[in-house]
Design an enzyme around this catalytic site. Structure first.
Site, short mmCIF file in Angstrom:
data_model
loop_
_atom_site.label_atom_id
_atom_site.label_comp_id
_atom_site.label_asym_id
_atom_site.label_seq_id
_atom_site.Cartn_x
_atom_site.Cartn_y
_atom_site.Cartn_z
N HIS A 36 39.44 20.55 -39.57
CA HIS A 36 38.47 20.32 -38.65
C HIS A 36 38.09 21.30 -37.75
O HIS A 36 38.52 22.58 -37.94
CB HIS A 36 38.66 18.86 -37.93
N ALA A 37 37.17 21.33 -36.96
CA ALA A 37 36.37 22.46 -36.41
C ALA A 37 37.61 22.92 -35.22
O ALA A 37 37.56 24.27 -35.07
CB ALA A 37 35.30 22.19 -35.29
N HIS A 39 40.87 23.40 -35.94
CA HIS A 39 41.40 24.61 -37.14
C HIS A 39 40.65 25.97 -37.28
O HIS A 39 41.04 26.97 -37.35
CB HIS A 39 41.74 23.90 -38.36
N GLN A 63 59.22 16.64 -39.60
CA GLN A 63 58.79 16.34 -38.04
C GLN A 63 58.17 14.90 -38.04
O GLN A 63 57.56 14.37 -36.87
CB GLN A 63 57.53 17.42 -37.79
N GLY A 149 47.10 25.77 -31.24
CA GLY A 149 46.10 25.24 -30.66
C GLY A 149 46.63 24.76 -29.20
O GLY A 149 47.88 24.06 -29.17
N GLN A 155 53.96 21.75 -27.98
CA GLN A 155 54.33 22.41 -29.25
C GLN A 155 54.31 23.98 -29.15
O GLN A 155 55.33 24.76 -29.25
CB GLN A 155 53.52 22.25 -30.23
N VAL A 178 39.24 22.47 -29.15
CA VAL A 178 37.98 22.08 -29.62
C VAL A 178 37.58 20.59 -29.51
O VAL A 178 38.46 19.82 -29.73
CB VAL A 178 37.57 22.67 -30.67
N ARG A 189 43.95 13.04 -36.75
CA ARG A 189 44.25 11.66 -36.66
C ARG A 189 43.01 10.72 -36.22
O ARG A 189 43.24 9.74 -36.39
CB ARG A 189 45.41 11.16 -35.85
P1 AMP Z 1 47.87 20.25 -37.08
O1 AMP Z 1 47.12 20.37 -38.38
O2 AMP Z 1 47.49 19.09 -36.29
O3 AMP Z 1 49.25 20.45 -37.20
O4 AMP Z 1 47.02 21.50 -36.35
C1 AMP Z 1 47.37 22.75 -36.84
C2 AMP Z 1 46.95 23.70 -35.58
O5 AMP Z 1 45.52 23.39 -35.24
C3 AMP Z 1 47.93 23.42 -34.16
O6 AMP Z 1 48.26 24.64 -33.66
C4 AMP Z 1 47.12 22.70 -33.46
O7 AMP Z 1 47.50 22.83 -32.17
C5 AMP Z 1 45.73 23.23 -33.77
N1 AMP Z 1 44.52 22.25 -33.28
C6 AMP Z 1 44.66 20.87 -33.66
N2 AMP Z 1 43.64 20.37 -33.05
C7 AMP Z 1 42.83 21.34 -32.37
C8 AMP Z 1 41.61 21.32 -31.56
N3 AMP Z 1 40.90 20.29 -31.41
N4 AMP Z 1 41.64 22.24 -30.82
C9 AMP Z 1 42.19 23.53 -31.12
N5 AMP Z 1 43.48 23.48 -31.93
C10 AMP Z 1 43.54 22.53 -32.61
#
Ligand code: AMP
Length: 282
Positions: A36-37, A39, A63, A149, A155, A178, A189
């Site tokens: 999403h935005a 990422h 995890q 993020g 994390q 974001v 999610r």
């Molecule tokens: P995930 O796919 O949820 O494991 O997230 C992959 C990376 O994207 C992680 O470093 C997250 O912290 C980051 N991330 C997820 N959601 C957001 C967001 N809303 N804003 C910025 N980074 C994000």
């Protein structure tokens, strides 16, 4: 964009492509897909700052606890590839669980102490899974910069500690959260939420905003801020608080006074979906 499903293919692509690049910086953006935005902001930053960009898509079984949503975690590989292409990613590394953990896995990274705080307290073993896969990934890809993020603040703290303790030669960069226009932090999610739950979920960002306003008005006592937040949260039906913590952003240990930069983190279940959000105190 090169797509590597094996470690050997990734290493081959990395070596071949890195040779032709003008500078030394290899940026890595680890994700679980369903992009999403949020990422996208990480990918864009990596593209701006690095000569070669490697994205990682892997829903890491290590995890997830047996009771969690591993099987139903959203998987949108084709749309993800389109976004990665749009953002100019050079290489996508998308291994299978068997490729990452052949014959199981007997070596684990425990970032002791901190791995049991915040989400680590509610999700025992979660950060062992995260640290283990990210350590493997750092060895496989050998990035000079890795982008994460701030949305997953715990994390970031766990991985920063791991990078220091294991002397990984890279810079870990935390990017701002974001949000949707109404304040909801973007998350893969969020796709689980019904329209009604999506509205209820706004209580997380609203609570954080309320705390930020109180701090701006001069209330820095953590107990007072927590009580105020609890009162607000209990007003929303079908939202069950997991934790609301006011902590040091590096150690994740509770603080008595919320100074500028103190981490205010929240996790709650909205219906059956567990959401997290946080902000740094003004
Ligand atoms: P995930 O796919 O949820 O494991 O997230 C992959 C990376 O994207 C992680 O470093 C997250 O912290 C980051 N991330 C997820 N959601 C957001 C967001 N809303 N804003 C910025 N980074 C994000």
């Amino acid at each position: 964009m090169h797509i590597a499903h094996t470690i050997a293919a990734l290493r081959h692509a990395r070596t071949t492509l890195a040779d032709g690049k003008p500078g030394p910086h290899l940026g890595l953006v680890p994700t679980m897909g369903a992009l999403h935005a949020g990422h996208r902001s990480l990918l864009r930053r990596a593209r701006q700052e690095c000569d070669l960009v490697v994205a990682f898509i892997f829903v890491n079984p290590l995890q997830f606890a047996p009771t969690e949503d591993l099987a139903r975690y959203p998987r949108t590989f084709e749309a993800d590839c389109r976004m990665l292409e749009e953002e100019g990613v050079d290489v996508l590394f998308a291994p299978t669980p068997e490729e990452m953990y052949p014959n199981g896995n007997n070596t684990f990274i425990h970032v002791t102490g901190i791995e049991g705080r915040l989400d680590g307290a509610s999700r025992p073993g979660h950060f062992t899974g995260v640290a283990t896969v990210v350590a493997k990934l750092f060895h496989i890809v050998a990035p000079t910069r890795a982008y994460f993020g701030q949305k997953d603040a715990a994390q970031v703290a766990v991985l920063r500690q791991m990078v220091r303790d294991l002397n990984f030669d890279l810079e870990l960069i935390a990017c701002p959260t974001v949000r949707d226009a109404d304040g909801l932090a973007l998350s893969s999610r969020n796709a689980y939420l019904s329209a009604d739950e999506r509205v209820r979920a706004l209580i997380l960002s609203r609570t954080l905003q309320r705390i930020a306003s109180s701090i701006a008005e001069g209330t820095r006592d953590a107990a007072t801020l927590r009580a105020e937040a609890h009162a607000l949260l209990s007003s929303e039906a079908d939202v069950v608080l997991d934790y609301l913590e006011i902590v040091d952003p590096d150690s994740l240990l509770p603080v008595v006074v919320a100074n500028p930069g103190t981490l205010i983190a929240i996790a709650a279940k909205v219906g059956s979906t567990r959401l997290i959000d946080n902000l740094l105190a003004p």
